[in-house]
Design an enzyme around this catalytic site. Structure first.
Site, PDB file in Angstrom:
ATOM      1  N   SER A  69       4.605 -17.071  -0.343  1.00  0.00           N
ATOM      2  CA  SER A  69       4.000 -17.437  -1.617  1.00  0.00           C
ATOM      3  C   SER A  69       4.472 -18.849  -1.926  1.00  0.00           C
ATOM      4  O   SER A  69       5.673 -19.086  -2.050  1.00  0.00           O
ATOM      5  CB  SER A  69       4.490 -16.463  -2.693  1.00  0.00           C
ATOM      6  N   LYS A  82      -0.077 -17.625   0.657  1.00  0.00           N
ATOM      7  CA  LYS A  82      -0.567 -17.426  -0.717  1.00  0.00           C
ATOM      8  C   LYS A  82      -0.195 -18.662  -1.504  1.00  0.00           C
ATOM      9  O   LYS A  82       0.937 -19.136  -1.400  1.00  0.00           O
ATOM     10  CB  LYS A  82       0.098 -16.175  -1.297  1.00  0.00           C
ATOM     11  N   LYS A  86      -0.238 -20.453  -5.451  1.00  0.00           N
ATOM     12  CA  LYS A  86      -0.404 -20.204  -6.875  1.00  0.00           C
ATOM     13  C   LYS A  86      -1.507 -21.121  -7.376  1.00  0.00           C
ATOM     14  O   LYS A  86      -1.576 -22.299  -6.975  1.00  0.00           O
ATOM     15  CB  LYS A  86       0.905 -20.513  -7.607  1.00  0.00           C
ATOM     16  N   ASP A 123      -2.994 -16.672  -6.125  1.00  0.00           N
ATOM     17  CA  ASP A 123      -2.413 -15.850  -7.202  1.00  0.00           C
ATOM     18  C   ASP A 123      -2.455 -16.662  -8.486  1.00  0.00           C
ATOM     19  O   ASP A 123      -1.870 -17.746  -8.567  1.00  0.00           O
ATOM     20  CB  ASP A 123      -0.957 -15.493  -6.842  1.00  0.00           C
ATOM     21  N   GLU A 157      -5.315 -12.793  -6.623  1.00  0.00           N
ATOM     22  CA  GLU A 157      -4.343 -11.915  -7.274  1.00  0.00           C
ATOM     23  C   GLU A 157      -4.296 -12.207  -8.769  1.00  0.00           C
ATOM     24  O   GLU A 157      -4.198 -13.360  -9.180  1.00  0.00           O
ATOM     25  CB  GLU A 157      -2.971 -12.152  -6.620  1.00  0.00           C
ATOM     26  N   ASP A 184      -1.519  -7.318  -9.754  1.00  0.00           N
ATOM     27  CA  ASP A 184      -0.052  -7.376  -9.726  1.00  0.00           C
ATOM     28  C   ASP A 184       0.421  -6.952 -11.125  1.00  0.00           C
ATOM     29  O   ASP A 184       0.652  -5.754 -11.379  1.00  0.00           O
ATOM     30  CB  ASP A 184       0.369  -8.815  -9.353  1.00  0.00           C
ATOM     31  N   LYS A 193       5.333  -3.831  -6.509  1.00  0.00           N
ATOM     32  CA  LYS A 193       6.694  -4.328  -6.717  1.00  0.00           C
ATOM     33  C   LYS A 193       7.436  -3.185  -7.393  1.00  0.00           C
ATOM     34  O   LYS A 193       7.089  -2.819  -8.522  1.00  0.00           O
ATOM     35  CB  LYS A 193       6.715  -5.544  -7.650  1.00  0.00           C
ATOM     36  N   GLY A 221       6.799  -9.939  -4.098  1.00  0.00           N
ATOM     37  CA  GLY A 221       8.165 -10.465  -4.108  1.00  0.00           C
ATOM     38  C   GLY A 221       8.485 -11.042  -5.470  1.00  0.00           C
ATOM     39  O   GLY A 221       7.589 -11.405  -6.238  1.00  0.00           O
TER      40      GLY A 221
END
Ligand code: OSB
Ligand code: MG
Length: 376
Positions: free
Chosen positions: A135, A161, A163, A188, A213, A238, A262, A290
């Site tokens: 990420s 991934k 952001k 994400d 995400e 998420d 998670k 994570g």
């Protein structure tokens, strides 16, 4: 298994590189670890709450309060047949999943150590290696992001991934596709958009992303369902999935096609396994999220990812991406093929370096059958 003693420590570890999401930039990791003693053995858990209530409503201080004032009195001195009974035994405490999960994780580690089995086996896992993804936070410049992706692909990671947030989305994804072609790529948003952005987000469809995400707010289940109807790209939830019931509702409503698990967000491993199994029955793939964990929480995540429906690479990468010296030695490492070997010793199967824990400790408290005053 009798819980004889609970110890809490608030720790601070500097991050090797800042981590930026749609809600801000993190320079140091502040987190709580839980140690449980019982039956002559010890188990460790890591709380994924942050210093600030941005990703979730919980913080280190709320976790400290809830564990110290409510969870410790309920479980210290109590006997549990199995760690999966812990979540249910705390049902009178509403919410505070991260606090509950940290204690439950320590109980799983303790339980597995007392049996002399790796945590993965006790959880019902089936794999010896797990697939690792990275990420990558929002960077100072598009160029810096390209270099970061270049580095992670060279290290072998199985998916990237990034952001995103308004203003750092379509052009960035276009640039990545342009430079790297059809790499396994996802984004994400950490809840940075609203349904008014649906047409904008639909422009991501042409980039063939594995998923987007958490595009919308964590309580916008219905809006996620509307958005999913307008997108070809699968939505992965998420922040929205805080319980087994949330997962049931999300699947029934068509609010997502993939779920990120998670344990901290859902109240622990017991609840994570139930969500994993539910998703399996509905053919919804899951992957392990994570929270920039230290080696303690990271090792636990690796064990859980050995369950069969964790079929996509998770946000579980090498320790060195986060910390110069992790709390465990050896640190978590990723092989050139982008996989991580599952520790095979009892419990978490990793060695905690106690001097490093000591050095990182900001505050400590102990709870035994008879209460002991907090030490600072
Ligand atoms: O949204 O998945 C997230 C980190 C902190 C809080 C939320 C998230 C993340 C990550 C990092 O994406 C994953 C990791 O590398 O640990
Ligand atoms: Mg996320």
């Amino acid at each position: 298994m009798k819980i004889e003693r609970l110890e809490l420590r608030l720790l601070k570890l500097p991050l090797v590189h800042f981590f930026e999401t749609s809600f801000g930039r993190l320079l140091d990791k502040h987190f709580t670890i839980v140690r449980l003693d019982g039956g002559g053995s010890t188990g460790y858990g890591e709380c994924v709450a942050d210093r600030e209530p941005y990703y979730s409503a919980e913080t280190n201080e709320t976790a400290w309060h809830i564990i110290g004032d409510f969870i410790a009195p309920a479980i210290v001195g109590a006997e549990f047949a199995h760690p999966r009974d812990i979540f249910g035994s705390l049902k009178s405490i509403r919410g505070h999943n991260m606090a509950k999960a940290a204690v439950e994780m320590a109980a799983w580690d303790l339980f597995a150590r007392l049996r002399g089995e790796p945590l993965s086996q006790v959880l019902g896992g089936t794999r010896e290696r797990i697939q690792s993804g990275v990420s990558i936070g929002i960077q100072e410049s598009p160029g810096a992001l390209l270099s970061a992706i270049d580095r992670e692909l060279a290290a072998g990671y199985r998916r990237i991934k990034i952001k995103i947030k308004p203003g750092w989305d379509l052009d960035i994804v276009a640039m990545i596709r342009d430079r790297f072609g059809p790499i396994p790529l996802m984004v994400d948003a950490n809840a940075a958009y609203t349904l008014d952005d649906a047409a904008h987000l639909a422009k991501l469809d042409r980039f063939n992303l594995m998923m987007i995400e958490q595009p919308l707010h964590d309580d916008d289940m219905r809006d996620h369902a509307s958005l999913q109807r307008e997108l070809k790209t699968p939505i992965c939830l998420d922040e929205s999935i805080k319980s087994v019931r949330d997962a049931e509702h999300a699947i029934a409503a068509g609010a997502c096609r993939i779920i990120n698990i998670k344990p901290g967000r859902v109240g622990g491993f017991g609840q994570s396994i139930l969500i994993h199994d539910l998703c399996s029955r509905h053919r919804v793939p899951v992957w392990h999220g994570g929270m920039l964990e230290s080696g303690i929480g990271r090792a636990a995540n690796i064990h859980l990812s050995t369950l069969p429906n964790f079929s996509l690479p998770g946000d579980i990468a090498a320790s060195k991406r986060y910390f110069d010296s992790d709390l465990i030695d050896p640190p978590i490492e990723v092989a050139a093929d982008g996989t991580i070997g599952v520790p095979i010793g009892p419990g978490l199967g990793v060695s905690i370096v106690h001097e490093r824990v000591e050095r990182a400790t900001l505050r400590q408290a102990m709870f035994s059958a008879k209460p002991v005053a907090a030490i600072s």
